[in-house]
Each structure stands twice: as structure tokens, then as C-alpha cells.
Design an enzyme around this catalytic site. Structure first.
Site, mmCIF file in Angstrom:
data_model
loop_
_atom_site.group_PDB
_atom_site.id
_atom_site.type_symbol
_atom_site.label_atom_id
_atom_site.label_comp_id
_atom_site.label_asym_id
_atom_site.label_seq_id
_atom_site.Cartn_x
_atom_site.Cartn_y
_atom_site.Cartn_z
ATOM 1 N N GLU A 190 -7.617 -40.225 0.185
ATOM 2 C CA GLU A 190 -8.677 -39.284 0.565
ATOM 3 C C GLU A 190 -8.117 -37.963 1.183
ATOM 4 O O GLU A 190 -8.710 -37.011 0.823
ATOM 5 C CB GLU A 190 -9.610 -40.176 1.644
ATOM 6 C CG GLU A 190 -10.492 -41.234 1.167
ATOM 7 C CD GLU A 190 -11.392 -40.839 -0.115
ATOM 8 O OE1 GLU A 190 -12.105 -39.551 0.010
ATOM 9 O OE2 GLU A 190 -11.176 -41.475 -0.968
ATOM 10 N N TRP A 216 -7.314 -35.470 -1.338
ATOM 11 C CA TRP A 216 -8.500 -34.340 -1.760
ATOM 12 C C TRP A 216 -8.287 -33.224 -0.932
ATOM 13 O O TRP A 216 -8.649 -32.168 -1.493
ATOM 14 C CB TRP A 216 -10.051 -35.101 -1.444
ATOM 15 C CG TRP A 216 -10.336 -35.981 -2.462
ATOM 16 C CD1 TRP A 216 -10.362 -37.522 -2.596
ATOM 17 C CD2 TRP A 216 -10.777 -35.749 -3.911
ATOM 18 N NE1 TRP A 216 -10.675 -37.764 -3.690
ATOM 19 C CE2 TRP A 216 -11.177 -36.764 -4.583
ATOM 20 C CE3 TRP A 216 -11.202 -34.376 -4.331
ATOM 21 C CZ2 TRP A 216 -11.540 -36.584 -5.857
ATOM 22 C CZ3 TRP A 216 -11.863 -34.373 -5.825
ATOM 23 C CH2 TRP A 216 -11.713 -35.684 -6.495
ATOM 24 N N TRP A 228 -31.422 -21.014 -9.612
ATOM 25 C CA TRP A 228 -31.814 -21.958 -8.294
ATOM 26 C C TRP A 228 -32.775 -21.555 -7.585
ATOM 27 O O TRP A 228 -33.298 -20.435 -7.730
ATOM 28 C CB TRP A 228 -30.632 -21.930 -7.315
ATOM 29 C CG TRP A 228 -29.068 -22.227 -7.812
ATOM 30 C CD1 TRP A 228 -28.013 -21.447 -8.244
ATOM 31 C CD2 TRP A 228 -28.651 -23.401 -8.263
ATOM 32 N NE1 TRP A 228 -27.164 -22.181 -8.647
ATOM 33 C CE2 TRP A 228 -27.277 -23.555 -8.641
ATOM 34 C CE3 TRP A 228 -29.335 -24.784 -7.796
ATOM 35 C CZ2 TRP A 228 -26.445 -24.641 -8.782
ATOM 36 C CZ3 TRP A 228 -28.309 -26.058 -8.156
ATOM 37 C CH2 TRP A 228 -27.090 -25.766 -8.638
ATOM 38 N N ASN A 238 -18.666 -38.382 5.695
ATOM 39 C CA ASN A 238 -18.629 -38.092 4.309
ATOM 40 C C ASN A 238 -19.624 -38.724 3.279
ATOM 41 O O ASN A 238 -20.120 -37.685 2.650
ATOM 42 C CB ASN A 238 -17.240 -38.555 3.569
ATOM 43 C CG ASN A 238 -16.796 -38.258 2.301
ATOM 44 O OD1 ASN A 238 -16.919 -36.906 2.036
ATOM 45 N ND2 ASN A 238 -16.756 -39.012 1.573
ATOM 46 N N TRP A 281 -26.082 -24.305 -4.153
ATOM 47 C CA TRP A 281 -24.903 -24.782 -3.399
ATOM 48 C C TRP A 281 -24.283 -23.862 -2.518
ATOM 49 O O TRP A 281 -23.709 -24.336 -1.386
ATOM 50 C CB TRP A 281 -24.150 -25.296 -4.345
ATOM 51 C CG TRP A 281 -23.187 -24.442 -5.367
ATOM 52 C CD1 TRP A 281 -23.695 -24.164 -6.660
ATOM 53 C CD2 TRP A 281 -22.073 -23.730 -5.097
ATOM 54 N NE1 TRP A 281 -22.778 -23.282 -7.196
ATOM 55 C CE2 TRP A 281 -21.710 -23.034 -6.187
ATOM 56 C CE3 TRP A 281 -21.145 -23.655 -3.987
ATOM 57 C CZ2 TRP A 281 -20.698 -22.190 -6.344
ATOM 58 C CZ3 TRP A 281 -20.148 -22.675 -4.073
ATOM 59 C CH2 TRP A 281 -19.743 -21.898 -5.250
ATOM 60 N N TRP A 317 -19.053 -29.038 -1.761
ATOM 61 C CA TRP A 317 -20.435 -28.528 -2.454
ATOM 62 C C TRP A 317 -20.345 -28.561 -3.883
ATOM 63 O O TRP A 317 -21.392 -28.857 -4.416
ATOM 64 C CB TRP A 317 -20.623 -27.145 -1.744
ATOM 65 C CG TRP A 317 -21.405 -27.478 -0.474
ATOM 66 C CD1 TRP A 317 -20.728 -27.715 0.823
ATOM 67 C CD2 TRP A 317 -22.854 -27.904 -0.082
ATOM 68 N NE1 TRP A 317 -21.783 -27.922 1.796
ATOM 69 C CE2 TRP A 317 -22.935 -28.098 1.198
ATOM 70 C CE3 TRP A 317 -23.893 -28.076 -1.062
ATOM 71 C CZ2 TRP A 317 -24.361 -28.481 1.704
ATOM 72 C CZ3 TRP A 317 -25.111 -28.270 -0.618
ATOM 73 C CH2 TRP A 317 -25.549 -28.459 0.926
HETATM 74 C C1 LIG Z 1 -20.522 -31.364 0.572
HETATM 75 C C2 LIG Z 1 -19.198 -31.645 1.423
HETATM 76 C C3 LIG Z 1 -18.679 -30.770 2.459
HETATM 77 C C4 LIG Z 1 -17.392 -30.970 2.998
HETATM 78 N N1 LIG Z 1 -16.875 -30.084 3.839
HETATM 79 C C5 LIG Z 1 -15.901 -30.411 4.640
HETATM 80 C C6 LIG Z 1 -15.198 -29.576 5.468
HETATM 81 O O1 LIG Z 1 -15.768 -28.243 5.650
HETATM 82 N N2 LIG Z 1 -14.252 -29.719 6.095
HETATM 83 C C7 LIG Z 1 -13.461 -30.908 5.679
HETATM 84 O O2 LIG Z 1 -12.409 -31.183 6.498
HETATM 85 N N3 LIG Z 1 -14.026 -31.976 4.740
HETATM 86 C C8 LIG Z 1 -15.053 -31.735 4.507
HETATM 87 N N4 LIG Z 1 -15.682 -32.507 3.104
HETATM 88 C C9 LIG Z 1 -15.097 -33.637 3.182
HETATM 89 C C10 LIG Z 1 -15.071 -34.793 4.045
HETATM 90 O O3 LIG Z 1 -16.465 -35.008 3.979
HETATM 91 C C11 LIG Z 1 -14.651 -34.756 5.236
HETATM 92 O O4 LIG Z 1 -13.370 -34.302 5.341
HETATM 93 C C12 LIG Z 1 -14.690 -36.015 6.180
HETATM 94 O O5 LIG Z 1 -16.031 -36.590 6.344
HETATM 95 C C13 LIG Z 1 -13.905 -35.949 7.450
HETATM 96 O O6 LIG Z 1 -14.177 -37.188 8.225
HETATM 97 P P1 LIG Z 1 -12.899 -37.841 8.847
HETATM 98 O O7 LIG Z 1 -11.910 -37.147 9.270
HETATM 99 O O8 LIG Z 1 -13.382 -39.315 9.616
HETATM 100 O O9 LIG Z 1 -12.333 -38.383 7.250
HETATM 101 P P2 LIG Z 1 -11.358 -39.633 6.821
HETATM 102 O O10 LIG Z 1 -12.231 -40.570 5.660
HETATM 103 O O11 LIG Z 1 -10.693 -40.227 7.994
HETATM 104 O O12 LIG Z 1 -10.423 -38.817 5.934
HETATM 105 C C14 LIG Z 1 -9.033 -38.163 6.483
HETATM 106 C C15 LIG Z 1 -8.944 -36.893 6.096
HETATM 107 O O13 LIG Z 1 -8.861 -36.872 4.740
HETATM 108 C C16 LIG Z 1 -9.636 -35.509 4.378
HETATM 109 N N5 LIG Z 1 -10.594 -35.846 3.346
HETATM 110 C C17 LIG Z 1 -11.223 -37.005 3.198
HETATM 111 N N6 LIG Z 1 -12.242 -36.943 2.187
HETATM 112 C C18 LIG Z 1 -12.111 -35.646 1.874
HETATM 113 C C19 LIG Z 1 -12.750 -34.868 0.670
HETATM 114 N N7 LIG Z 1 -13.788 -35.544 0.109
HETATM 115 N N8 LIG Z 1 -12.308 -33.728 0.730
HETATM 116 C C20 LIG Z 1 -11.717 -33.197 1.322
HETATM 117 N N9 LIG Z 1 -10.816 -33.646 2.308
HETATM 118 C C21 LIG Z 1 -11.092 -34.924 2.499
HETATM 119 C C22 LIG Z 1 -9.996 -34.964 5.596
HETATM 120 O O14 LIG Z 1 -8.920 -34.027 5.972
HETATM 121 C C23 LIG Z 1 -10.197 -36.088 6.546
HETATM 122 O O15 LIG Z 1 -9.967 -35.665 8.091
HETATM 123 C C24 LIG Z 1 -16.786 -32.208 2.800
HETATM 124 C C25 LIG Z 1 -17.414 -33.019 1.741
HETATM 125 C C26 LIG Z 1 -18.696 -32.832 1.224
HETATM 126 C C27 LIG Z 1 -19.104 -33.622 0.189
#
Ligand SMILES: Cc1cc2nc3c(=O)[nH]c(=O)nc-3n(C[C@H](O)[C@H](O)[C@H](O)COP(=O)(O)OP(=O)(O)OC[C@H]3O[C@@H](n4cnc5c(N)ncnc54)[C@H](O)[C@@H]3O)c2cc1C
Length: 472
Positions: A278, A281, A310, A345, A363, A386
Site C-alpha cells: 500500500e 501507491w 460534469w 481509505n 473530480w 481522485w
Molecule cells: C479519493 C482519495 C483521496 C486520497 N487522498 C490522500 C491524501 O491526500 N493523502 C494521503 O496520504 N493519502 C490519500 N489517499 C490514500 C489513502 O486513502 C490514505 O493514504 C490512507 O487512508 C491513509 O491512512 P493510513 O495511514 O492508516 O493508511 P495505511 O493503510 O496504514 O497505509 C500506510 C501508508 O501507505 C500509503 N497509502 C496507503 N494507501 C494508499 C493509496 N491508495 N494511495 C497513496 N498512498 C497510500 C499512505 O502513505 C499510508 O499512510 C487517498 C485515497 C483516495 C481514494
């Protein structure tokens, strides 16, 4: 005049901070001083939709960092100017005032930040000053390219290559530098950045030590269950470290080291680790941003999707923002965002899909709203998320995949516990009815009717995407 100035930006930490580390090493060699500076740019932040809550977190992080730096013999200065374009003159004047010859910073990759740094470097070089740009935000200084030297457009092969590279090239993390002088005095007043409001300190204590502690407790206790728990918003199955990563309180290299150590301790292969994937990403989206400047200009990755017309409906927009759509899981998620500055997420995917595919709203507008609210707002990840949800992005969700919010709710919040927490008016409903309450119950609970008809909205979105013509 060998005095060194370290310019802090989204890297509010002392450990594994290449610019700080190397500036201190250089200062020690010549017996010179180190000063740190942070430049507030309120007009630019407004333009970039920086969340007031995130600025509140940042104020506290800076206050805590100022204390840490003071103990290393480093004073933290705070400067302010409206826009990035004003920074070169401001920093030049500060360097001259301090009689400093060297500026140090860690690179940042979004386009405006790159242009800002180029302008600063040009202005300082013209005056014979040295600019040292270090690398600290990603695992590798250069983006990962495919066998033909081209950017990857699909995550999985990119990830395999990235993991292979990590195995071969992983660099050790840098320690907090040793003191470069006697401790300096710290002002008694806390730092308050312009535009800052307040934020949930109880959920994210503002210090490097707190971020490190969360990393270690997560990798020790929750890492092995992450794969099973990560999609259930009612349990704390994810790390919530994104808030610390976005302000650079932690680095991805520190996380990598912690994952490798935890996996080795449990005789697991870190290459198979679900959580680390993750994190991939985050880096994948940063790679895309470096390769495709149009992403920083508000453009879709898939050019043909620029044809989509849109909907503009401020009333619908407001109901979505306020968590009053009549779809309980969407409303619970939007209220989590309002109340905590963070959203799970799975819920980001559900709410963004709802906004773009069912309300059929742009978006870019949803992206901006998230940025204005999120404590972990990160341009590349937010834009990537997004565009993934709207099917306009690189390796995005296929256009015909449209989340049914009720089915998502039944699957990922089966007992309705998450909905109960954030939509208290539905708290007494049984699990069977909470995902889509019947009309009479909605009225009794004071909860609105759905603002759209799911099937009609889905059919309209499918027709719009189907009508797109390819762009050469
Ligand atoms: C519409 C949308 C907007 C988002 N906006 C942001 C944002 O502004 N900032 C942000 O950090 N993440 C964003 N994310 C990705 C993801 O939702 C968050 O990183 C995650 O929910 C953070 O929670 P966590 O630290 O507990 O994640 P964990 O599940 O613990 O994951 C660990 C780390 O992995 C990274 N990560 C995990 N999933 C993703 C992902 N899909 N994309 C990119 N990085 C990821 C993050 O750095 C996260 O802290 C977005 C996702 C979506 C669908």
C-alpha cells in the site's frame, strides 16, 4: 562565512533528514553554525487548498521541532511572504543577514514546488551562494522506469520493479545529527501559522517521538493482521501514519526499515507484506507526478476523459460535503472527515466514487474539498486517489466499475458500527436496516431520503463514459 541555513518545508523532523544531517556534518567540519528556517506562504497555501486543520497540526509540529533543534544548537527562524514567488528574495536577504553561504533543503516534486526551488537556486547561485538540494521524500532519488526507460503506467509491474530495487539499493536511514553547538534559547510562545484553525491533537499528538512510537507499535502489533483488517472502517486496522507522512514527520525509509525488521522477526518475507505494498501507491503516485506535469496542472491523466461534461450543482455538492446524502455509509464517511480531518481509505474510495460517478461532479472539485479538510492532504496521493475513483487516472478503476454505496456498506461495515458512530440519528437501527433505511424509519430518525436514484445515476454515468471518443 560558512554558516549553513536549512530550509524546512514538508519535512518536520530531525531524524533521517538529509538536508539537516549533511548541513550539520559540513558545519562540524568547518566549525561553523547551522540555522533552520521555515517560510509561511499564506496566499500560496490558500491557492493550494491547504487545510486550516493541517496548518494547526503543522504549527504544533514546528513548535515541537523548534525545541528539538534548539537542543542541537540550532535556532529555528520563521519567515512569511504571500507566495512562493516571493521566497527567493526573502531567503537571499536572510542568508545575507546571517552571513551564510550555504542553503540546504530536501527536494519536493509537485510542479509549483519544483519551480519555487529552481527560482531560489537561480537567485542564490547568481550571488555566489551554494544551494544543496538533498533527497528525502521517496525511497529512491529517481523514479522507477521500465525496461525501455519509460514510466510505468500500471502499478503491479512498477511495484515488482520497485521492490526488486529496494532489495538491492535500500539505503540506511540517517540518525538525528549530533549537536553543532550549545543549546539555544526557545521563545515561550507557541508557533501559530497564518490560516491555522485547530485539529484533533488527541488522535495525532504533534511530535516526531509520537510518530515514531505509532510506527513501532503498528509494526509490532498490527502489521500481520493488516491484510484482513484494512478494509473495515469500524476497527483501527490501518496505521493512520499518513498524517505524519504528509508533513514529513516520518520518512518512507524509516517505515521500510521498520517493516523489514518486523517481518524478519516473524520469519516473513517483507516483499510479500501487504502494508508495504500500500505504501508503494504513495511512491507510485509521486513517480507519476514527476513524469506527467499535466497532473499538477489539474489535467486528467486519460486525455479522452476531458470530454466528460460534469454536472454543476452546488446544492448536491453541499449535501455531499456535509454528510447529508441519505446514503448512510457516505454520510458517516464525510462526517468522519469533518470530525477528525482523516478518512479511512475504503471510505475515500466510496465517497469519491459516489461524487464522481453517481453525482457526476468534477473530480477536481472533490479533490480540492478533500485537500481543504485532510490532515494528511498530499497532492500526489489525493490527485491519484481522485483520478483513480473517477476513472480518469493512470491505472485507475475501470470506467464501468461504479460502487453501489449500499452494497459497499453491507460488505465493509456489516454490523453498521461505523455508521452508528458517525450518524448517531441511525444508531438504534438494526444492522439489517441501517445500510438503507426504509422511508418511514428515515422520517422517524430525522434522516434524509437518498439525494439520487442509484440505478438511474449509474446508467447515466455509464452512458457518458461509453460515449467518449479516443484522443490520439
Ligand atoms: C479519493 C482519495 C483521496 C486520497 N487522498 C490522500 C491524501 O491526500 N493523502 C494521503 O496520504 N493519502 C490519500 N489517499 C490514500 C489513502 O486513502 C490514505 O493514504 C490512507 O487512508 C491513509 O491512512 P493510513 O495511514 O492508516 O493508511 P495505511 O493503510 O496504514 O497505509 C500506510 C501508508 O501507505 C500509503 N497509502 C496507503 N494507501 C494508499 C493509496 N491508495 N494511495 C497513496 N498512498 C497510500 C499512505 O502513505 C499510508 O499512510 C487517498 C485515497 C483516495 C481514494
Amino acid at each position: 562565512m560558512a554558516h549553513h541555513l536549512v530550509w524546512l518545508r514538508n519535512d518536520l523532523r530531525c531524524a533521517d533528514h538529509p538536508a539537516l544531517y549533511h548541513a550539520c556534518a559540513a558545519a562540524r567540519q568547518t566549525g561553523s553554525r547551522v540555522t533552520a528556517v521555515y517560510v509561511a506562504t499564506p496566499a500560496q497555501w490558500h491557492y493550494h487548498d491547504e487545510a486550516p486543520a493541517k496548518l494547526a497540526l503543522r504549527s504544533q509540529l514546528l513548535t515541537s521541532l523548534r525545541q528539538q533543534l534548539a537542543e542541537l544548537g540550532i535556532e529555528l527562524l520563521l519567515l512569511e511572504c504571500p507566495h512562493y514567488k516571493d521566497i527567493p528574495a526573502l531567503l537571499l536577504a536572510e542568508l545575507q543577514q546571517l552571513q551564510a553561504s550555504n542553503l540546504w533543503f530536501n527536494r519536493e516534486y509537485p510542479l509549483d514546488e519544483q519551480h519555487r526551488d529552481e527560482a531560489v537556486s537561480a537567485a542564490l547561485s547568481q550571488q555566489g551562494l551554494t544551494v544543496n538540494a538533498c533527497h528525502g521524500d521517496m525511497l529512491f532519488a529517481e523514479p522507477t522506469l521500465n525496461g525501455q526507460g519509460q514510466p510505468y503506467k500500471v502499478f503491479s509491474p512498477w511495484y515488482r520493479d520497485w521492490v526488486r530495487k529496494n532489495s538491492e539499493l535500500a539505503l540506511p536511514t540517517l540518525q538525528t545529527p549530533a549537536a553543532v553547538g550549545a543549546a539555544v534559547a526557545v521563545p515561550a510562545t507557541a508557533i501559530a501559522l497564518p490560516g491555522a484553525s485547530s485539529y484533533r491533537e488527541d488522535l495525532w499528538p504533534a511530535s516526531e517521538a509520537a510518530a515514531q512510537q505509532r510506527l513501532h507499535s503498528f509494526t509490532l502489533r498490527q502489521l500481520s493482521d493488516y491484510g484482513d483488517q484494512r478494509d473495515i472502517p469500524s476497527i483501527n486496522g490501518t496505521s493512520t501514519l499518513s498524517v505524519y507522512l504528509a508533513s514529513g514527520v516520518l520518512t518512507v525509509r524509516q517505515i521500510f526499515a521498520a517493516v523489514v525488521a518486523a517481518c524478519e522477526g516473524n520469519r516473513r518475507d517483507w516483499r510479500e507484506d501487504h502494508w508495504f505494498r500500500e505504501l508503494g501507491w504513495r511512491e507510485f503516485y509521486k513517480n507519476l507526478m514527476i513524469h506527467y506535469p499535466r497532473l499538477s496542472r489539474g489535467r486528467a491523466f486519460k486525455a479522452e476523459t476531458e470530454q466528460l461534461y460534469w454536472q454543476r450543482d452546488e446544492a448536491l455538492n453541499q449535501l455531499w460535503q456535509q454528510g447529508k446524502t441519505g446514503f448512510p455509509i457516505v454520510d458517516a464517511a464525510m462526517r468522519q472527515l469533518q470530525r477528525t480531518g482523516w478518512m479511512h481509505n475504503r471510505l475515500r474510495m466510496i465517497t469519491a466514487s459516489f461524487y464522481t460517478k453517481l453525482l457526476f461532479m468534477d473530480w477536481r472539485q472533490g479533490e480540492a474539498f478533500f485537500m481543504q479538510q485532510l490532515l494528511d492532504g498530499d497532492f500526489a496521493s489525493n490527485n491519484g486517489g481522485w483520478q483513480w475513483s473517477a476513472s480518469t487516472g493512470c491505472d485507475a478503476s475501470p470506467w464501468f466499475r461504479i460502487f453501489n454505496p449500499t452494497r459497499q456498506s453491507e460488505k465493509f461495515d456489516p454490523d453498521g458500527n461505523f455508521i452508528r458512530k458517525f450518524v448517531p440519528e441511525l444508531a438504534e437501527l438494526p444492522a439489517k436496516q441501517i445500510h438503507c433505511p426504509p422511508t418511514l424509519l428515515r422520517h422517524a430518525c430525522g434522516y434524509p431520503e437518498p439525494i439520487i436514484d442509484y440505478s438511474q445515476a449509474r446508467a447515466a454515468a455509464l452512458a457518458a463514459f461509453k460515449a467518449l471518443t479516443p484522443v490520439q
